[in-house]
Each structure stands twice: as C-alpha cells, then as structure tokens.
Scaffold this motif. Structure first.
Motif, short mmCIF file in Angstrom:
data_model
loop_
_atom_site.label_atom_id
_atom_site.label_comp_id
_atom_site.label_asym_id
_atom_site.label_seq_id
_atom_site.Cartn_x
_atom_site.Cartn_y
_atom_site.Cartn_z
N UNK A 181 18.57 -6.53 -3.08
CA UNK A 181 17.63 -6.46 -4.12
C UNK A 181 16.14 -5.89 -3.50
N UNK A 182 16.27 -5.89 -2.18
CA UNK A 182 14.93 -5.34 -1.55
C UNK A 182 14.96 -3.76 -1.32
N UNK A 183 14.08 -3.12 -1.67
CA UNK A 183 13.83 -1.89 -1.70
C UNK A 183 14.05 -1.22 -0.23
N UNK A 184 13.88 -2.21 1.04
CA UNK A 184 14.03 -1.66 2.39
C UNK A 184 15.30 -2.14 2.92
N UNK A 185 16.01 -2.91 2.13
CA UNK A 185 17.44 -3.23 2.64
C UNK A 185 18.47 -2.26 2.82
N UNK A 186 18.60 -1.21 2.12
CA UNK A 186 19.48 -0.15 2.32
C UNK A 186 19.00 0.90 3.44
N UNK A 187 17.93 1.24 3.65
CA UNK A 187 17.68 1.89 4.86
C UNK A 187 18.02 1.36 6.32
N UNK A 188 17.60 -0.08 6.22
CA UNK A 188 17.69 -0.89 7.58
C UNK A 188 19.19 -1.01 7.78
N UNK A 189 19.97 -1.37 6.69
CA UNK A 189 21.42 -1.50 6.86
C UNK A 189 22.01 -0.46 7.50
#
Length: 560
Positions: free
Chosen positions: A163-171
């Motif tokens: 649900x966080x906008x930055x979780x995808x790029x960090x993952x």
C-alpha cells in the motif's frame, strides 16, 4: 548533478529531506513524532480467487514522502542501468516502460509455461534487509544514517507495507539478486524466466520440462497434472530469503490455455474471451439503459466483499482501454496486418466513447478544429467568469471551473477511435455525419446537453456546411460581418442572427469569430430542439483583439 551521486554524497536526515523536497522538520515529525498507530490505515480487500489481501495505506504526508522516495530510487536505477548498459529484462512489475504485456510477451508460443507465486512477498522484506541492501549493495553503498532514514520512511512494523508507493521499487531492488540467480538457473535448463512482483514464470519449447525447475508429483492421471517446484529452484528461492506459495504453482500446456499475468500467451498476447464478452455486455447495457453492473468491492457490516454493483463510466473506460492496449500492441509489435477496418473490440470501444462523451454528456461539449482554439476559448471564459456564470464558476479555493467541456486532441486511443485525430474541416465533416448514424440505436438517457462544433470560416468550411445540410436538411447561412477599426481592439456584432430552425431540426448555428486574444463580449441565449424536449443554454458572442481580423467561425450545435 546525477541523482544517484547526490544520494551517495548525503550524510544526514537533512540531506535526504532536501533530495525529497521536504523540510527536515517535516521529515523528523513524520518519522519520530507522528503517532505510530495512526501512520497507516489498515484494511482488507477480497481477492477474486478467495481470501483477503491486507492493505496498509499511509497518511497523506507520509504517502507524499514515500512517493518522492520512489521517484528518487527509480531515477537512481535508471542511471545505474544506463551507466552499466544493463537491460534487466527479468523484472517487469512496477518498473518504467514495463508492464504485464512486456512480461507476458516473453512466453508466447511455448510448449510449457510454469508459474509460481512467492508467499508474503512484501512482508518477507524486513527492515534489516532493506537497510542492509542500501549499505552493502555496490551500486548504492549509502551512508549509515541515510540508509537508516530511507528504511524508516519505507518500512512499517518491520516490513515493507503493501500500500506504500515506495514498496514496489524497493522490493525490486532487494529481489534483483533473486532475478539474477533465476536467470542463471533458467538459462542452464533451457528456459525463459521473468518476474512480475511475486509472480514467477518459466517457459520452454523443450520436449520435456526441466525437472530442476518443476516436475509432476506422480505418474497417475491426477498426480501427473499436479506439478511441484524442483529442488534446485526451491533452494535458490529460499537462499535468497523468499518462500514459495505451494497453493499457487501450476503447469500450463500448449493444448490448454496458457496465462501469464492475466494474459493469454498461446499464440499472440490476448485478453481472456470471458473478459471481452463481459465488457461488451456492459457497453450494450449502458447504451440501452444508461447503467451496467460490475463485479467490484462493496462494504457490508464493516467488511469488504466482492459482489455485483452499479459500475461507473471511468471503470468501464479503463476496462475498454486495457483491451485496446493489447490490440494496439499486437498491431505494432507482431506480424499482424494493419487494417483500415475497425476490429470488433474497437467498434465496442467507439460505441462507448460516442455515448459517454457526446450523447450522455454531463455538460456542453465544444469541439474545435485544433488544440489552439481550446486555449483561446479557455482564456476567454476565465477572463470574464464573473460576467458569465453559466460558462464557469469560481470555486471556494479561488480556482475557476469551466461548466463546458472543451474536447482535446491528444495522441490517445480516444481521438484515434473517434476519428477526430488532430481536428480539421474534413475530420469534423465526417464526424457530424457519423454521429447521427451511430447514436441512432442509443435508448439510454442522454441528449440533455449540446455538442458544439467550432470551425474556421475558410476554404474548408464548405465541407462542414454541406455535412450540416445533409444531417439537418437545412442550409446553414453564409457569414456576414462588419468591423470598426481600432488600434487596440476590433469589436464587432454579427449582422446575421441565428436562424429559426424547425422544431425537429438537430442543428443550431451561430456566427462567431476567433483570432488571437478572445474575450467574451455579451451573452446570447440559444434554444436547441432535441427530439420532443427543448434545452436552453447560455453561450456568448466573442470579441476579437486583433488589428486585422481575416477569418470567422460558425458555432454549430449538433444533436442526433
């Protein structure tokens, strides 16, 4: 200075805040002062195949901070890939210029397509893994304090929140090691590998599927179709800190339908026929009744459930746009022959656009010959908003909201399917004729707002006047103007009043003018006959700020 170099040079929270265009005090408050219990709103949404997905949505201030962090890290990844000439074709989820289409296209025309999911993908990436990556990865190697601050912005309750906008790029950054190991394993086995978030896919045309990737659980009929991940594959995944979701592994054969991230890949990339059929039925219901049903999330007794509910135009537009994007990809990236004739999918999409944009418009729609006319009209209306409240209004935040819609000409599927392209007299002539014909079968509610066509009175005007005559059976009058000279402004009043047209007529024309700087001159009340009802709308004459006016235009109301 490159974004990555600036990030690597940062040594404190203040430096990170500056990179994210935040004040240091604001970042400190969000991270250390804001109550932990209220930083996120946690809720669940139902999955289509059963079960619940937990979403942790950050509060607005934290969400903005995370979105800017996501943009920063994406920029850094792009710089790294450019500098190292790295193409990174394995990961496709949440990446620029990547999509479910780019993920699926690698697995077309394959004998075998094996798919598996990673269990608890975001929650399995904890605080320590994120911070350790930022500290030790040779592409980043950030300062300890900077790595800590970034990880505190990204993580919640010791993991990446879904649900966080930055979780995808960090993952994607953390899972890059997994991708490299998977690519090596797949290459050795003669397979193609790709990943979209937690969805891993392997495909091959080999006669037998490699056992180190996956193998059937047994030899009997039922067991032969239950495939389990191979030992080598399982070891690589677990060594990289992830787990396989045993309930979501399946092998797809050439003789059956092969799906990759929701797209069929047996031959060309395609949408499931059930989806296309459902969307077509929704459009039919919309144009006949004005409503349609969609399977969506609703709330009952405080719980989110999936059930049929009334759909919205935006939802249906998105579904049609998705189908169209697949068709456009197949036309531009495969050997499919380009045809001037519209496909069945395009006809359905066009039917929806004509109904929603024009027939059932919620406000008067103005179509000009080109994009610059929209600029003139917008400034004309905004400059005298107080004098003409029927055209626009001033909102509480002092912003001006137009009460008419000015149709734009972007390079989009809408302009392509409506054949409006970038405007022009010939295009508008075809549209006038086609609109009446194609809207003939609509029985849903509509025809409450006028559709206005504004065109130049130049050599191309004849084709538009002929189109008006053919549709309305009334010849539009020739323009007649008189001007008074002035160095600063040339005001004029039309000598020609709007003609009285038969009650059943679908056309109302009014002489107008346009050049460079347009402002509203005075209000004119126009009565438009629509079937058996009459709609009264206020529009305006326009004055022309130009020393040498040379052209005039008709304002044409076109109704089906």
């Amino acid at each position: 200075m490159p974004r990555l170099a600036t990030l690597e040079a940062a040594t404190s929270l203040s430096d990170v805040a500056k990179l994210l265009d935040f004040k240091p005090k604001a970042v400190s408050y969000i991270l250390y002062k804001h109550p932990e219990a209220t930083k996120y709103k946690t809720f669940q949404i139902p999955k289509r195949n059963g079960g619940q997905r937990t979403i942790k949505a950050p509060v607005d201030a934290l969400k903005l901070l995370q979105r800017r962090l996501s943009d920063l890290l994406q920029d850094c990844v792009d710089e790294i890939n450019t500098a190292k000439q790295r193409k990174d074709r394995a990961a496709h989820g949440f990446k620029r210029k990547r999509s479910i289409i780019t993920n699926a296209r690698q697995h077309r025309h394959r004998r075998w397509v094996f798919n598996l999911d990673l269990e608890d993908f975001f929650p399995s990436i904890n605080f320590g893994r994120v911070r350790g990556f930022l500290l030790k990865n040779r592409d980043f190697e950030l300062h300890e304090d900077v790595a800590t601050v970034i990880t505190q912005i990204a993580c919640h309750e010791n993991s990446l929140p879904q649900g966080s906008p930055c979780s995808p790029v960090i993952s994607n950054l953390v899972a890059h090691l997994l991708d490299m190991r998977m690519v090596k394993l797949a290459s050795e086995a003669g397979c193609t590998y790709s990943r979209y978030a937690d969805d891993l896919t392997f495909s091959t045309n080999k006669k037998e599927f490699p056992a180190n990737i996956a193998a059937p659980s047994g030899t009997k009929d039922s067991a032969s179709h239950l495939w389990l991940p191979g030992e080598a594959l399982t070891k690589v995944i677990e060594r990289t800190g992830f787990r396989i979701n045993a309930k979501k592994t399946h092998q797809m054969y050439r003789a059956s339908r092969q799906d990759v991230t929701g797209l069929v890949v047996n031959k060309k990339i395609n949408v499931r026929w059930e989806y296309r059929h459902t969307v077509r039925a929704m459009v039919h219901s919309l144009v006949k009744t004005g409503t349609f049903q969609i399977l969506g999330v609703t709330h009952k007794d405080g719980h989110a459930v999936l059930e049929k509910r009334p759909g919205t135009l935006n939802e249906l537009h998105g579904m049609l746009g998705f189908i169209d994007s697949i068709d456009v990809y197949n036309k531009t990236h495969t050997s499919d022959a380009l045809s001037d004739e519209r496909s069945s999918n395009e006809k359905v999409y066009r039917e929806f656009l004509i109904y929603s944009t024009f027939y059932a418009a919620q406000a008067p729609v103005v179509i000009c010959e080109g994009e610059t006319d929209n600029v003139y009209l917008t400034h004309a209306i905004r400059s005298l908003v107080a004098e003409f409240p029927a055209l626009a209004e001033v909102m509480p935040d002092k912003k001006i909201r137009l009460k008419v819609r000015l149709y734009k000409y972007p390079s989009s599927s809408t302009a392509r399917l409506l054949d409006l392209k970038d405007g022009g007299s010939s295009v508008l002539s075809i549209f006038i004729a086609a609109y009446k014909k194609e809207a003939k079968g609509f029985t849903g509610p509509g025809l409450t707002e006028p559709v206005v066509i504004l065109y130049d009175n130049d050599t191309g005007a004849k084709s538009i006047r002929n189109a008006i005559k053919n549709v309305s059976k009334v010849s539009p009058p020739e323009p007649s103007l008189s001007f008074t000279s002035s160095r600063t402004c040339t005001p004029f009043r039309p000598h020609l009043e709007p003609p009285r047209l038969p009650r059943r007529s679908r056309i109302f024309s009014m002489l107008q003018s346009r050049r460079r700087c347009l402002t509203v001159r005075r209000s004119t009340q126009a009565t438009v006959s629509i079937g058996t009802s009459t709609t009264v709308k206020r529009f305006s004459h326009i004055r022309l700020c130009d020393q040498r006016p040379t052209r005039s235009t008709f304002l044409v109301f076109v109704r089906s």
